[in-house]
Design an enzyme around this catalytic site. Structure first.
Site, PDB file in Angstrom:
ATOM      1  CG  PHE B 112      -1.774   1.235   1.320  1.00 29.10           C
ATOM      2  CD1 PHE B 112      -2.701   1.530   0.323  1.00 29.10           C
ATOM      3  CD2 PHE B 112      -1.640   2.118   2.385  1.00 29.10           C
ATOM      4  CE1 PHE B 112      -3.473   2.673   0.396  1.00 29.10           C
ATOM      5  CE2 PHE B 112      -2.411   3.261   2.472  1.00 29.10           C
ATOM      6  CZ  PHE B 112      -3.331   3.544   1.475  1.00 29.10           C
ATOM      7  CD  GLN B 113      -0.576   5.932   1.167  1.00 30.15           C
ATOM      8  OE1 GLN B 113       0.084   6.035   2.184  1.00 30.15           O
ATOM      9  NE2 GLN B 113      -1.556   6.770   0.844  1.00 30.15           N
TER      10      GLN B 113
END
Ligand SMILES: Cc1ncc(C[n+]2csc(CCOP(=O)(O)OP(=O)(O)O)c2C)c(N)n1
Ligand SMILES: [Mg+2]
Lengths: 163, 572
Positions: B112-113
């Site tokens: 994530f990210q």
């Protein structure tokens, strides 16, 4: 003109990418690039073959020098130097062609390093031009596969490229 | 002293003398933000978009000479800051940008990210680092500041995985007070032999010109430059990035050169026999067609970056070294030598230049009822007594500001010259005003550019920044419209910008003062009123003549002697 540029650089993960990036970003021509560690594990040695006018080569060496990971650099083509490249070439070698190929390999001082009923794999070392000459000399239809390391180079004489 | 990674970052920044950090939090940098929370000395400025953090730090650096510092999270935080990094890179601005990264064990797993920040930023940084071990953190930060601020300055990105800043893992802290890098050794002194050679050529010159750029500003070399120019009595022209190093009101100043340079500056470039370029990089907006560039000149080039020399234009006498030191040495060689510049020839040269000056190439209609953008900038100059910090965006307004504000001091003119980033002006002004709380800071902008980072009006409120925004509202992407008028038969494809918010109301809703002025005769009063609000941000929407164009203009690919001087004029 063709230039062989030899580079000592920090053995950091991004270093190779930086050099490759530079060439694409600035539109410089890159014929081959080889890189491997040296006796000093913190350094890698890269040999880069490129071509261009004097102005472009000047820019290339300046831009390479500007990369923070580049420790030292020399354009080998500016002085006496040795160039070697290794090639493994797999050739169709049926009964009738076997003798002919062997003769050619001997002339080029190559070695046959793998043999099957229908093929030879030849190892050949030399300047890139010699490897090219070998490829030209064999019948194109016989070539199954060509694997080349790309040239690496070293200056002539007792002096080395070191820190 | 044992510290966690987050604490180490904060401590390193303090030890480096950093006072302001421009940033925006997110998952990957939460540990760092927690360390920020527990201290007071380092001031964090919360922007409203990471691009603005980049520009604000950049503006701070341009106004002070100190490196700007940015802190953003991984993924979108990092991608948002890229425009800021690239802008700084193109103008050689020292910056250290800390980006969060996903924890080391998950790097490469599309976590994530996660984004390859080091890969994305590689082509637009001076250098970047991924910190893989906590033990390397302090060292890396030291190196980053060293690299960013020495040699030809530039932005350095440090990508820091979240596990490195884990508050549960502490190690002894030590901030190195020196760095040595075998692979990075910027030149610290220009070659005296070359300097003497250059001076000899200067003394023989009959039609010399100084052409100086941002390097003079970056190296704080305004004083030695001015001394040298005045001692020699040579004319000088400056690039968009160099304005203010030699005073704009100085008698030897010919104005800016290049695409929108003055007639006299460009003609002098075309006719010169000895060109001395200092801290300038022969950018295409300056040289025009390189084949026709300074056809008769012997070229001397002083620059810290060897790769700038003979990159676009072949140079006869290269001098690699810090501009300030080289100029000082030159001045010394000049003063101690027995040769004087060729007075007779210079007199003739100045006479020629005065003829060019008499063309009055920057004239505009001063009686117009519609406000002319040039007039608005001149009014700004008058009301601020020529002493404001002026940031700008990109477009016609930028050129008008550069041409008409006549900067007398370095670091006062702050614009994105190399990348030409619309959206730069307002956030850059935030950085400038943070650095100089008492100074007058103005943003000269366009109705299109200002909308690219308008959200920063909130940041200005939060930190009480009394910036003055001077919007030259022509209802168009004026510079685009100008090109379309000249080169596309006035087909104004997608360059209209009549649909904008009501800037007065918008500004008021952000808690500031909004004003609008539409008539020439009201301009002075409005400008004065705007600047009378010493401690408030005022947004002055100046409705200007939408048909005004920037002159002179060298069309892309033309030579310096081929300029359009006024509406409908032929090439001269
Ligand atoms: C981020 C970005 N996008 C596009 C451009 C191309 N561009 C250069 S000037 C300009 C128009 C600017 O319009 P405005 O801010 O209104 O200024 P004006 O020229 O009207 O003074 C555009 C779109 C740019 N420089 N930057
Ligand atoms: Mg506009």
């Amino acid at each position: 003109m063709r230039h062989i540029i030899s580079i000592l650089m920090e053995n950091e993960s991004g270093a190779l990418a930086r050099v490759a990036n530079l060439f694409t970003a600035r539109g410089y021509n890159i014929e081959s690039l080889t890189v491997a560690p040296t006796e000093d594990l913190s350094l890698s040695r890269m040999t880069l073959v490129t071509s261009g006018s004097d102005e472009i080569i000047e820019q290339i060496t300046k831009q390479l020098n500007k990369l923070v990971d580049v420790v030292k650099l020399v354009d080998l083509t500016e002085g006496g130097h040795l160039e070697r490249e290794m090639m493994m070439i797999k050739l169709r070698a049926e009964r009738t062609q076997r003798e002919e190929i062997k003769r050619l390999v001997d002339i080029f001082r190559g070695k046959i390093i793998d043999v099957t009923d229908t093929s030879y794999t030849v190892e050949l070392t030399g300047a890139a031009s010699k490897l090219n000459a070998f490829i030209e000399a064999v019948n194109e239809e016989l070539i199954i596969e060509v694997v080349r390391t790309g040239p690496s180079g070293i200056g002539r004489g007792p002096k080395g490229l070191s820190l | 002293m044992e510290l966690s990674g987050g604490e180490i970052i904060v401590q390193c920044l303090k030890d480096e003398g950093v006072e302001h950090v421009f940033g925006y939090p997110g998952g990957a940098v939460l540990h760092i933000y927690d360390a920020f929370f527990k201290q007071k000395e380092l001031k964090h400025i919360l922007v409203r978009h990471e691009q603005a953090a980049g520009h604000a730090a950049d503006g701070y650096a341009r106004a002070t000479g100190k490196p700007g510092v940015v802190l953003v999270t991984s993924g979108p935080g990092a991608t948002n800051v890229v425009t800021g990094v690239a802008t700084a890179f193109m103008d050689s601005i020292p910056m250290v940008v800390l980006t969060g990264q996903v924890p080391t064990p998950v790097i490469g797993s599309d976590a994530f990210q996660e984004v390859d920040t080091v890969g994305i930023t590689r082509p637009c940084v001076k250098h970047n680092f991924l910190v893989k071990r906590l033990e390397d953190l302090a060292d890396t930060i030291k190196k980053a500041f060293y690299i960013a601020t020495t040699g030809r300055p530039g932005p350095v990105v440090i990508d820091i995985p979240k596990d490195i800043t884990d508050p549960g893992i502490k190690i002894p802290y030590h901030y190195p007070n020196k760095v040595k890098m075998r692979s990075y050794n910027p030149v610290v002194k220009g070659h005296l032999g070359q300097i003497k050679k250059a001076v000899k050529i200067l003394m023989e010159a009959e039609r010399p010109v100084f052409y100086t750029g941002g390097g003079v500003v970056l190296d704080d070399a305004a004083k030695p430059l001015t001394d040298l120019v005045d001692t020699l009595g040579f004319p000088i022209t400056q690039t968009l990035m160099g304005l203010g190093a030699y005073p704009g009101s100085g008698k030897n100043f010919l104005g800016m050169l290049g695409m929108h340079g003055t007639y006299e500056a460009n003609m002098a470039m075309h006719e010169t026999d000895v060109l001395i370029a200092v801290g300038a990089r022969f950018d295409d907006r300056v040289t025009g067609h390189v084949k026709q560039f300074c056809p008769d000149a012997t070229i001397i080039h002083v620059d810290i970056d060897p790769s700038s020399i003979s990159k676009n234009v072949r140079v006869d006498v290269p001098i690699v070294g810090p501009v300030k030191q080289v100029l000082k040495d030159m001045l010394k060689v000049v003063n101690e030598g027995d040769k004087k510049p060729k007075q007779q020839a210079l007199k003739k040269w100045w006479k020629q230049i005065d003829k060019w000056r008499a063309m009055d190439c920057m004239k505009y209609d001063k009686k117009s009822e519609l406000i002319k953008p040039q007039q608005a900038v001149e009014m700004l100059h008058k009301v601020t007594k020529g002493d404001a910090y002026v940031t700008s965006d990109v477009g016609q307004h930028q050129m008008f500001a550069a041409q008409f504000y006549r900067f007398d001091k370095p670091r006062r003119w702050i614009n994105s010259g190399g990348l030409g980033t619309m959206g730069f002006g307002l956030p850059a002004a935030i950085g400038v005003q943070m650095a100089h709380p008492k100074a007058e800071v103005a943003v000269v902008t366009g109705e299109s550019s200002i909308q690219m980072c308008i959200q920063e009006l909130a940041t200005c409120l939060q930190y009480d920044l009394p910036i003055k925004i001077i919007l030259l509202n022509n209802g168009y992407m004026g510079m685009v419209r100008q090109w379309q008028e000249f080169f596309y038969d006035s087909r104004y494809s997608q360059s209209g910008m009549s649909v904008t918010p009501d800037f007065v109301k918008l500004t008021e809703s952000y808690g500031h003062i909004g004003m609008r002025v539409e008539k020439s005769e009201d301009l002075e009063g409005a400008m004065k009123e705007a600047f009378s609000h010493k401690d408030r941000l005022v947004f002055l929407d100046v409705v200007v003549d939408p048909s005004e164009n920037v002159y002179p203009m060298i069309a892309a690919g033309k030579g310096h002697h081929e300029m359009y001087l006024s509406p409908g004029s032929e090439l001269v």
